[in-house]
Design a protein around this motif. Structure first.
Motif, PDB file in Angstrom:
ATOM      1  N   SER A   1      53.343  38.288  67.410  1.00 28.71           N
ATOM      2  CA  SER A   1      53.993  37.280  68.302  1.00 28.71           C
ATOM      3  C   SER A   1      53.436  36.255  68.146  1.00 28.71           C
ATOM      4  N   PHE A   2      52.658  35.878  66.837  1.00 32.59           N
ATOM      5  CA  PHE A   2      52.429  34.553  66.338  1.00 32.59           C
ATOM      6  C   PHE A   2      53.404  33.352  66.714  1.00 32.59           C
ATOM      7  N   GLY A   3      53.287  32.429  67.347  1.00 31.15           N
ATOM      8  CA  GLY A   3      54.172  31.431  67.641  1.00 31.15           C
ATOM      9  C   GLY A   3      54.596  31.533  69.024  1.00 31.15           C
TER      10      GLY A   3
ATOM     11  N   THR B   1      39.983  25.360  52.526  1.00 35.15           N
ATOM     12  CA  THR B   1      41.399  25.083  52.411  1.00 35.15           C
ATOM     13  C   THR B   1      41.953  25.322  53.977  1.00 35.15           C
ATOM     14  N   ASN B   2      41.236  26.085  54.882  1.00 37.36           N
ATOM     15  CA  ASN B   2      41.429  26.296  56.247  1.00 37.36           C
ATOM     16  C   ASN B   2      40.223  26.097  57.246  1.00 37.36           C
ATOM     17  N   PRO B   3      40.176  25.347  58.274  1.00 38.10           N
ATOM     18  CA  PRO B   3      38.856  25.070  58.868  1.00 38.10           C
ATOM     19  C   PRO B   3      38.163  26.168  59.429  1.00 38.10           C
ATOM     20  N   GLN B   4      38.658  27.266  60.245  1.00 37.32           N
ATOM     21  CA  GLN B   4      38.333  27.818  61.334  1.00 37.32           C
ATOM     22  C   GLN B   4      36.814  28.332  60.838  1.00 37.32           C
ATOM     23  N   ALA B   5      36.532  29.322  59.863  1.00 35.71           N
ATOM     24  CA  ALA B   5      35.582  29.781  59.612  1.00 35.71           C
ATOM     25  C   ALA B   5      34.542  29.065  59.607  1.00 35.71           C
ATOM     26  N   THR B   6      34.595  27.565  59.110  1.00 35.50           N
ATOM     27  CA  THR B   6      33.694  26.596  59.082  1.00 35.50           C
ATOM     28  C   THR B   6      33.367  25.964  60.602  1.00 35.50           C
TER      29      THR B   6
ATOM     30  N   GLN C   1      38.364  12.286  73.826  1.00 36.02           N
ATOM     31  CA  GLN C   1      38.880  11.859  75.158  1.00 36.02           C
ATOM     32  C   GLN C   1      37.910  12.028  76.123  1.00 36.02           C
ATOM     33  N   LEU C   2      37.118  12.978  76.183  1.00 34.77           N
ATOM     34  CA  LEU C   2      36.039  13.232  77.199  1.00 34.77           C
ATOM     35  C   LEU C   2      35.030  12.142  77.013  1.00 34.77           C
ATOM     36  N   LEU C   3      34.543  11.839  75.842  1.00 34.93           N
ATOM     37  CA  LEU C   3      33.560  10.828  75.780  1.00 34.93           C
ATOM     38  C   LEU C   3      34.326   9.589  76.544  1.00 34.93           C
TER      39      LEU C   3
ATOM     40  N   VAL D   1      29.521  18.656  73.812  1.00 36.90           N
ATOM     41  CA  VAL D   1      30.825  18.657  73.994  1.00 36.90           C
ATOM     42  C   VAL D   1      31.498  19.435  72.673  1.00 36.90           C
ATOM     43  N   SER D   2      32.202  20.593  73.246  1.00 34.45           N
ATOM     44  CA  SER D   2      32.956  21.107  72.079  1.00 34.45           C
ATOM     45  C   SER D   2      34.394  21.418  72.445  1.00 34.45           C
ATOM     46  N   ALA D   3      35.026  20.245  72.811  1.00 32.19           N
ATOM     47  CA  ALA D   3      36.494  20.339  73.548  1.00 32.19           C
ATOM     48  C   ALA D   3      37.365  20.014  72.195  1.00 32.19           C
TER      49      ALA D   3
ATOM     50  N   GLY E   1      35.868  26.778  72.930  1.00 32.76           N
ATOM     51  CA  GLY E   1      36.839  26.982  71.736  1.00 32.76           C
ATOM     52  C   GLY E   1      36.049  27.713  70.668  1.00 32.76           C
ATOM     53  N   THR E   2      36.634  27.412  69.565  1.00 34.62           N
ATOM     54  CA  THR E   2      35.883  27.797  68.149  1.00 34.62           C
ATOM     55  C   THR E   2      34.621  27.417  67.810  1.00 34.62           C
ATOM     56  N   ALA E   3      34.110  26.152  68.145  1.00 31.07           N
ATOM     57  CA  ALA E   3      32.680  26.189  68.083  1.00 31.07           C
ATOM     58  C   ALA E   3      31.759  26.504  69.599  1.00 31.07           C
TER      59      ALA E   3
HETATM   60  C1  LIG Z   1      48.944  27.062  65.119  1.00 25.81           C
HETATM   61  C2  LIG Z   1      47.671  26.954  64.490  1.00 25.81           C
HETATM   62  C3  LIG Z   1      47.403  27.421  63.200  1.00 25.81           C
HETATM   63  C4  LIG Z   1      46.116  27.415  62.588  1.00 25.81           C
HETATM   64  N1  LIG Z   1      46.046  28.248  61.602  1.00 25.81           N
HETATM   65  C5  LIG Z   1      44.909  28.313  61.084  1.00 25.81           C
HETATM   66  C6  LIG Z   1      44.414  29.018  60.122  1.00 25.81           C
HETATM   67  O1  LIG Z   1      45.238  30.003  59.716  1.00 25.81           O
HETATM   68  N2  LIG Z   1      43.238  29.138  59.529  1.00 25.81           N
HETATM   69  C7  LIG Z   1      42.241  28.197  59.780  1.00 25.81           C
HETATM   70  O2  LIG Z   1      41.101  28.095  59.393  1.00 25.81           O
HETATM   71  N3  LIG Z   1      42.521  27.263  60.718  1.00 25.81           N
HETATM   72  C8  LIG Z   1      43.745  27.339  61.536  1.00 25.81           C
HETATM   73  N4  LIG Z   1      44.023  26.378  62.368  1.00 25.81           N
HETATM   74  C9  LIG Z   1      42.979  25.516  62.644  1.00 25.81           C
HETATM   75  C10 LIG Z   1      42.012  25.938  63.393  1.00 25.81           C
HETATM   76  O3  LIG Z   1      42.314  27.120  64.526  1.00 25.81           O
HETATM   77  C11 LIG Z   1      41.189  24.684  64.476  1.00 25.81           C
HETATM   78  O4  LIG Z   1      40.860  23.830  63.320  1.00 25.81           O
HETATM   79  C12 LIG Z   1      39.747  25.073  65.212  1.00 25.81           C
HETATM   80  O5  LIG Z   1      40.345  26.385  65.897  1.00 25.81           O
HETATM   81  C13 LIG Z   1      39.436  23.926  65.955  1.00 25.81           C
HETATM   82  O6  LIG Z   1      38.223  24.343  66.532  1.00 25.81           O
HETATM   83  P1  LIG Z   1      37.544  23.233  67.577  1.00 25.81           P
HETATM   84  O7  LIG Z   1      36.353  24.041  68.002  1.00 25.81           O
HETATM   85  O8  LIG Z   1      37.385  21.902  67.049  1.00 25.81           O
HETATM   86  O9  LIG Z   1      38.657  22.991  68.927  1.00 25.81           O
HETATM   87  P2  LIG Z   1      39.406  24.124  69.776  1.00 25.81           P
HETATM   88  O10 LIG Z   1      39.205  25.256  69.224  1.00 25.81           O
HETATM   89  O11 LIG Z   1      40.485  23.737  70.149  1.00 25.81           O
HETATM   90  O12 LIG Z   1      38.276  24.183  70.967  1.00 25.81           O
HETATM   91  C14 LIG Z   1      38.544  23.160  72.189  1.00 25.81           C
HETATM   92  C15 LIG Z   1      38.271  23.974  73.762  1.00 25.81           C
HETATM   93  O13 LIG Z   1      37.879  22.847  74.515  1.00 25.81           O
HETATM   94  C16 LIG Z   1      38.747  23.160  75.414  1.00 25.81           C
HETATM   95  N5  LIG Z   1      38.897  21.823  76.253  1.00 25.81           N
HETATM   96  C17 LIG Z   1      39.283  20.740  75.878  1.00 25.81           C
HETATM   97  N6  LIG Z   1      39.248  19.618  76.930  1.00 25.81           N
HETATM   98  C18 LIG Z   1      38.572  20.255  77.809  1.00 25.81           C
HETATM   99  C19 LIG Z   1      38.025  19.644  79.208  1.00 25.81           C
HETATM  100  N7  LIG Z   1      38.101  18.568  79.600  1.00 25.81           N
HETATM  101  N8  LIG Z   1      37.383  20.593  80.132  1.00 25.81           N
HETATM  102  C20 LIG Z   1      37.221  22.067  79.517  1.00 25.81           C
HETATM  103  N9  LIG Z   1      37.872  22.667  78.277  1.00 25.81           N
HETATM  104  C21 LIG Z   1      38.354  21.644  77.610  1.00 25.81           C
HETATM  105  C22 LIG Z   1      40.182  23.489  75.229  1.00 25.81           C
HETATM  106  O14 LIG Z   1      40.900  24.094  76.072  1.00 25.81           O
HETATM  107  C23 LIG Z   1      39.605  24.558  73.608  1.00 25.81           C
HETATM  108  O15 LIG Z   1      39.477  25.578  74.381  1.00 25.81           O
HETATM  109  C24 LIG Z   1      45.221  26.477  63.156  1.00 25.81           C
HETATM  110  C25 LIG Z   1      45.375  25.962  64.369  1.00 25.81           C
HETATM  111  C26 LIG Z   1      46.421  26.055  65.030  1.00 25.81           C
HETATM  112  C27 LIG Z   1      46.602  25.301  66.454  1.00 25.81           C
END
Ligand SMILES: Cc1cc2nc3c(=O)[nH]c(=O)nc-3n(C[C@H](O)[C@H](O)[C@H](O)COP(=O)(O)OP(=O)(O)OC[C@H]3O[C@@H](n4cnc5c(N)ncnc54)[C@H](O)[C@@H]3O)c2cc1C
Ligand SMILES: *[C@@H]1O[C@H](CO)[C@@H](O)[C@H](O)[C@H]1NC(C)=O
Ligand SMILES: *[C@@H]1O[C@H](CO)[C@@H](O)[C@H](O)[C@H]1NC(C)=O
Ligand SMILES: *[C@@H]1O[C@H](CO)[C@@H](O)[C@H](O)[C@H]1NC(C)=O
Ligand SMILES: *[C@@H]1O[C@H](CO)[C@@H](O)[C@H](O)[C@H]1NC(C)=O
Ligand SMILES: *[C@@H]1O[C@H](CO)[C@@H](O)[C@H](O)[C@H]1NC(C)=O
Ligand SMILES: *[C@@H]1O[C@H](CO)[C@@H](O)[C@H](O)[C@H]1NC(C)=O
Length: 589
Positions: free
Chosen positions: A90-92, A548-553, A284-286, A275-277, A54-56
């Protein structure tokens, strides 16, 4: 030598190139190192195993692959070639797809708010609204991060995924409205988190194409990384014999056909499972791996690895409330571009355009019931039936009713927290999660203050062209809470207080986090406390949502921790070789 020879050589080379491209395209249109888990070996060995691409997870894996062999296990598929993911307009579409193969897995918190989590390589960055903005220096200090490495890591991310948006009339109206009512200064376009009003970045480029965290895999060493798609991890395996405490040494995962595979860490005391789930997946996985509250694990017949009462605690979701403003003039399609950062802990953002209000039958807006946003009935009443009804009545309303946009308010933090519990032992099923929106009165106060800023923006001179002059705020508030999507009279009390409006119309902005807090479940190096060779690196470790929004961090953190781990090993191996030399010398004498 004649020309024919060159022609032949060229033809052969072209043949090789196109046939190898053909091979690659069977796996993934972008990377050769991704493959379907169905074709994975039954048993394999790596230096690092990362659970969740995922994101991290993606930036972390790319970084570690510079020096070590890395396996990424991602339960979802590839984002490439899927217009539901790559196309801004096509967001959404993905969020509204509730099938078991959708890149978005819907969940409903115990609070009753409909929400969504990623199930795709790239994680949340494949579903999100794209707004890109860094966190504050204060947040960095409080997290105990190294500010210089943080900035280097942000830059590394931004080089590939961040862009300056094309700000058009409606978003400019929101920005100028914020400035007019005193959310100052004007900070122009910047990624930085500073009080006042600014235009932030976006992960959508100038063609409206999304650049997700999966794009960061282009930094990976293709010869040392393996990314398995449709690979769902069921549990982490621990060695308990001959060690002082449980040591993670492998994982069990299943492919799309249900076949079981095992991946193990290669020998080496520094190798790890990470773990980056995500905020739901990681706690949940822990738990599924026996790390969690003992009573709860016992109730699910899970063998206890470590009694850890904090796993799943501290779950938070920032409440979002919005007011819909119908416009007499057309409004450009935009996701979030502008943000007002107030000094009382509330952030003002906006999304505009007919389809984002839910008016188009083919598109799915940020606040449309098609994606599960249902502000027209209080959270506990947001049943499937209510949702279907809202979609139905939305589709029957004249499309011009949706010309306009939403101005929203998000509460910082938040302070209110809840918890997560397993529902079943199946990792494919959502755990039960409670966020307790507005349980803390400060969160409610910030919502009220934020909404009054939103109302002032709507009434500002700068915004006036995007609002019907005969529509006072009381009607707009009512419109958001009762109409046009759901024409049932829910709020007949015309003096509906802002407090009640906050509670009744609360939605998610999908910034939920927590469940594996630093200092509780992981230490400051993100190592799981009480066991060895295991870390958690993602949004589940946050107390508060960053910026303000987390993805960058979140992406920054993946890169940051990757670099830190590489550096630690470099120092450790230098020390070891120094030790070796001293011991050789000692032996001589
Ligand atoms: C609709 C929406 C809009 C958003 N808008 C914004 C925005 O505009 N700007 C912004 O900064 N942030 C936004 N966010 C928030 C941001 O995208 C999230 O906070 C961030 O992506 C979370 O990252 P993460 O690494 O913690 O988790 P995730 O990116 O969810 O990564 C977890 C990954 O682990 C995988 N996974 C989980 N369990 C398992 C398993 N058991 N086995 C194998 N793989 C597994 C998942 O499939 C996923 O790919 C938005 C989020 C959503 C959903
Ligand atoms: C990978 O597996 C999934 C699930 O079975 C399937 O939908 C997909 O088509 C497969 N992809 C390839 C390239 O084989
Ligand atoms: C993205 O969506 C828009 C509007 O639906 C459409 O015109 C455009 O062709 C799409 N782009 C791609 C690459 O699918
Ligand atoms: C795109 O989204 C639509 C609507 O949710 C869905 O029906 C379709 O199957 C999705 N397409 C892909 C390729 O995921
Ligand atoms: C990191 O960058 C921010 C601006 O984005 C700046 O305020 C801060 O001082 C920088 N930190 C370091 C340690 O260079
Ligand atoms: C709010 O909407 C309800 C139902 O449509 C209506 O009865 C009520 O009068 C409205 N109140 C205001 C202030 O517009
Ligand atoms: C209407 O709302 C106001 C403000 O919240 C409240 O004081 C009043 O009791 C409500 N009236 C009814 C009939 O619910």
């Amino acid at each position: 030598m004649g020309v024919w020879w060159w022609k032949l050589l060229f033809a052969i080379l072209a043949g090789i190139i196109s046939s190898s491209e053909l091979c690659a395209s069977q796996n993934d249109p972008k990377y050769r190192f991704t493959q379907n888990a169905t074709s994975a070996a039954e048993i394999s060995y790596y230096d690092y195993i990362i659970i969740g691409g995922g994101t991290a997870g993606c930036p972390l894996a790319a970084t570690l692959s510079e020096k070590y062999s890395v396996l990424v296990l991602e339960r979802g598929g590839s984002p490439y070639g899927n217009p539901n993911i790559t196309n801004l307009t096509s967001f959404g579409a993905a969020l509204s797809d509730t099938s078991p193969t959708s890149p978005a897995q819907r969940f409903i918190s115990q609070d009753g708010v409909i929400n969504s989590r990623a199930r795709v390589l790239g994680g949340g960055t494949c579903l999100n609204a794209g707004f890109y903005t860094r966190t504050s220096p204060q947040y960095v200090r409080e997290a105990g991060w190294d500010g210089r490495l943080v900035n280097e890591s942000y830059l590394w991310v931004e080089k590939v995924v961040a862009f300056e948006p094309d700000v058009q009339q409606w978003q400019s109206g929101v920005r100028d409205g914020l400035l007019e009512i005193g959310v100052l200064p004007n900070n122009g376009f910047t990624y930085d988190h500073i009080y006042g009003t600014k235009v932030g970045g976006t992960i959508f480029d100038h063609h409206g194409d999304r650049h997700s965290a999966a794009d960061l895999l282009q930094y990976a060493n293709p010869t040392s990384i393996t990314v398995l798609l449709h690979a769902t991890v069921h549990r982490i395996m621990f060695r308990t014999k001959g060690v002082s405490r449980p040591r993670a040494h492998g994982v069990v995962f299943r492919d799309a056909s249900g076949r079981k595979h095992k991946a193990y860490l290669k020998h080496g005391s520094k190798n790890e499972i990470i773990v980056s789930a995500g905020a739901l997946g990681s706690p949940q996985l822990l738990m599924l791996s026996g790390i969690g509250p003992a009573d709860h694990l016992r109730a699910h017949n899970i063998r206890i690895t470590l009694d850890q009462p904090w796993v799943g605690q501290g779950m938070s979701d920032n409440p979002m409330n919005a007011i819909f403003v119908p416009s007499p003039v057309p409004v450009e399609v935009s996701l979030i571009q502008v943000v007002g950062i107030t000094n009382f802990g509330s952030y003002i953002e906006a999304a505009g355009g007919e389809n984002f209000a839910g008016g188009s039958t083919t598109d799915y807006g940020m606040l449309s019931p098609k994606i599960g946003q249902l502000s027209t009935v209080p959270p506990k009443q947001r049943t499937q039936e209510a949702l279907s009804k809202a979609i139905e009545s939305m589709e029957s309303v004249d499309k011009t009713a949706f010309r306009g946009g939403f101005i929203l308010e998000k509460v910082i933090g938040p302070i209110s927290t809840g918890h997560l519990e397993l529902k079943t032992r199946d990792p494919n099923e959502n755990p039960l999660v409670t966020f307790n929106y507005f349980q803390d009165p400060q969160d409610l106060e910030r919502c009220v203050k934020g909404l009054s800023i939103v109302e002032k923006v709507i009434e500002s001179k700068a915004f006036s062209q995007f609002k019907y002059p005969n529509m006072p705020i009381s009607v707009l508030r009512n419109l958001t809470a009762s109409a046009p999507v759901n024409l049932l009279p829910k709020h007949t009390n015309s003096s509906l207080s802002l407090e009640q409006f906050c509670k009744d119309t609360v939605m998610t902005i999908w910034h939920y986090h927590g469940g594996c807090h630093v200092g509780k479940v992981v230490d400051r190096d993100y190592k799981v406390i009480g066991v060895d060779a295991l870390r958690v690196i993602d949004g589940s470790t946050f107390n508060y949502s960053p910026g303000t929004n987390p993805q960058a961090t979140v992406m920054m953190l993946g890169r940051y921790m990757g670099v830190k781990i590489l550096n630690e090993r470099l120092v450790a191996s230098a020390a070891e070789s120094l030790d070796d030399r001293t011991s050789i010398q000692e032996n001589k004498y």
